[in-house]
Design a protein around this motif. Sequence first.
Motif, PDB file in Angstrom:
ATOM      1  N   ILE A   7      35.147  33.633  33.792  1.00 34.15           N
ATOM      2  CA  ILE A   7      36.151  32.575  33.906  1.00 34.15           C
ATOM      3  C   ILE A   7      35.778  31.374  33.040  1.00 34.15           C
ATOM      4  N   ALA A   8      34.477  31.046  33.002  1.00 36.20           N
ATOM      5  CA  ALA A   8      34.033  29.915  32.186  1.00 36.20           C
ATOM      6  C   ALA A   8      34.299  30.162  30.702  1.00 36.20           C
ATOM      7  N   VAL A   9      34.063  31.382  30.250  1.00 33.90           N
ATOM      8  CA  VAL A   9      34.334  31.735  28.844  1.00 33.90           C
ATOM      9  C   VAL A   9      35.816  31.608  28.546  1.00 33.90           C
ATOM     10  N   ASN A  19      36.664  43.549  49.895  1.00 35.53           N
ATOM     11  CA  ASN A  19      36.904  42.113  50.026  1.00 35.53           C
ATOM     12  C   ASN A  19      36.384  41.310  48.843  1.00 35.53           C
ATOM     13  N   PHE A  20      35.472  41.872  48.070  1.00 38.36           N
ATOM     14  CA  PHE A  20      35.122  41.239  46.799  1.00 38.36           C
ATOM     15  C   PHE A  20      36.361  41.158  45.923  1.00 38.36           C
ATOM     16  N   SER A  21      37.180  42.209  45.961  1.00 42.08           N
ATOM     17  CA  SER A  21      38.406  42.213  45.174  1.00 42.08           C
ATOM     18  C   SER A  21      39.445  41.246  45.721  1.00 42.08           C
ATOM     19  N   ASP A  22      39.833  41.429  47.005  1.00 40.28           N
ATOM     20  CA  ASP A  22      40.961  40.620  47.495  1.00 40.28           C
ATOM     21  C   ASP A  22      40.552  39.293  48.103  1.00 40.28           C
ATOM     22  N   GLY A  23      39.251  39.096  48.380  1.00 39.04           N
ATOM     23  CA  GLY A  23      38.823  37.822  48.939  1.00 39.04           C
ATOM     24  C   GLY A  23      38.145  36.899  47.954  1.00 39.04           C
ATOM     25  N   VAL A  24      37.713  37.442  46.813  1.00 36.66           N
ATOM     26  CA  VAL A  24      36.993  36.633  45.826  1.00 36.66           C
ATOM     27  C   VAL A  24      37.678  36.694  44.463  1.00 36.66           C
ATOM     28  N   VAL A  25      37.769  37.895  43.893  1.00 32.84           N
ATOM     29  CA  VAL A  25      38.311  38.022  42.536  1.00 32.84           C
ATOM     30  C   VAL A  25      39.779  37.630  42.493  1.00 32.84           C
ATOM     31  N   ALA A  26      40.585  38.124  43.432  1.00 32.80           N
ATOM     32  CA  ALA A  26      42.026  37.860  43.380  1.00 32.80           C
ATOM     33  C   ALA A  26      42.378  36.373  43.498  1.00 32.80           C
ATOM     34  N   PRO A  27      41.839  35.629  44.476  1.00 32.05           N
ATOM     35  CA  PRO A  27      42.200  34.204  44.520  1.00 32.05           C
ATOM     36  C   PRO A  27      41.737  33.427  43.292  1.00 32.05           C
ATOM     37  N   VAL A  28      40.575  33.804  42.739  1.00 33.98           N
ATOM     38  CA  VAL A  28      40.123  33.138  41.511  1.00 33.98           C
ATOM     39  C   VAL A  28      41.056  33.477  40.349  1.00 33.98           C
ATOM     40  N   LEU A  29      41.442  34.750  40.254  1.00 35.32           N
ATOM     41  CA  LEU A  29      42.333  35.178  39.176  1.00 35.32           C
ATOM     42  C   LEU A  29      43.677  34.458  39.244  1.00 35.32           C
ATOM     43  N   TRP A  30      44.286  34.434  40.440  1.00 28.68           N
ATOM     44  CA  TRP A  30      45.608  33.822  40.547  1.00 28.68           C
ATOM     45  C   TRP A  30      45.550  32.305  40.446  1.00 28.68           C
ATOM     46  N   THR A  31      44.416  31.707  40.807  1.00 29.57           N
ATOM     47  CA  THR A  31      44.245  30.268  40.574  1.00 29.57           C
ATOM     48  C   THR A  31      44.097  29.994  39.091  1.00 29.57           C
ATOM     49  N   ALA A  32      43.367  30.857  38.395  1.00 30.64           N
ATOM     50  CA  ALA A  32      43.214  30.692  36.940  1.00 30.64           C
ATOM     51  C   ALA A  32      44.562  30.815  36.238  1.00 30.64           C
ATOM     52  N   LEU A  33      45.419  31.706  36.738  1.00 32.07           N
ATOM     53  CA  LEU A  33      46.711  31.924  36.093  1.00 32.07           C
ATOM     54  C   LEU A  33      47.771  30.907  36.515  1.00 32.07           C
ATOM     55  N   GLY A  34      47.739  30.503  37.800  1.00 33.91           N
ATOM     56  CA  GLY A  34      48.821  29.660  38.316  1.00 33.91           C
ATOM     57  C   GLY A  34      48.393  28.377  38.970  1.00 33.91           C
TER      58      GLY A  34
END
Length: 286
Positions: free
Chosen positions: A279-281, A121-136
């Motif tokens: 993400i900040a970098v 859930n670190f992957s699909d509950g934390v990293v993934a939503p942050v990643l896709w928000t950063a991209l889209g």
Amino acid sequence: MGAWLAWLETKLNWPNASFAARRAAGVAALALHLLPTALVASAATALLAPRGALGFVALAVLAASLPAQKSLDGHVRAVADGLAHSLEGGRNAVAKIVGRNPDVLDSAGVARAAIESLAENFSDGVVAPVLWTALGGLTGGALYKAVNTADSMIGHKDRRHAAFGWAAARLDDLANLPAARFAAAFLIAAAALTPGASAWDGLRAVRRDAAKHRSPNAGWPEAAMAGALKLKLAGPRVYGTTLIDDAFVGDGRRETTVGDIRRALRLYRTACVIEAAFIAVLAAAF
């Protein structure tokens, strides 16, 4: 999202239809599930983005609701606290975050289930939503959450969902491909900063074991967590009354404890900080 998809399933998941027809209905249900999410998130972005700093803050607040960082920490910590009190307390707490049958778990099994859930859930509950928000932006993050919600509700291999949830499960696998790799990398980096953890063993476990997992994505963060903490995770486990014969990840101890759950939480929290710094970098660079 969940209420809308549940309603769609009652209308479209016809138990007497053929496998092909139910799979086609599942594709339609997934499209109808994603469309309003995209429309609402896009409308919010169009409304708020032109409003300067205030609009940016409003979008940030909406986007910040998508990752489950604090919720995941709290649920896994509750398992550690419950298990420290009694086996029954641990079983009751872990039943809230895993699909396997808690009644067949001993103390070590409860601890392993909590740690595996934390990693996945670190992957699909934390990293993934942050990643896709950063991209889209908000729309990208909201669409990811809609996909993940669909997978958690209907993306199962039981008789009711094998056909109807096929599209949801496949799309979730695809959406989580990059996040799982990033999650493993963040956990390995966190192990280098966490006393008692081993970044090298985490990397070695990922390279050796990640692809053995029945999930194309969960094996990455689980292997990283197992190796970093010198544990052996995954393996055979029972969902309901069905035994799932999965491969092991990691080559350490199988007898996990409450202390191991707390070590996993420390590793997870450090990985979250590393993800935020990453993400900040990127934000500063682009």
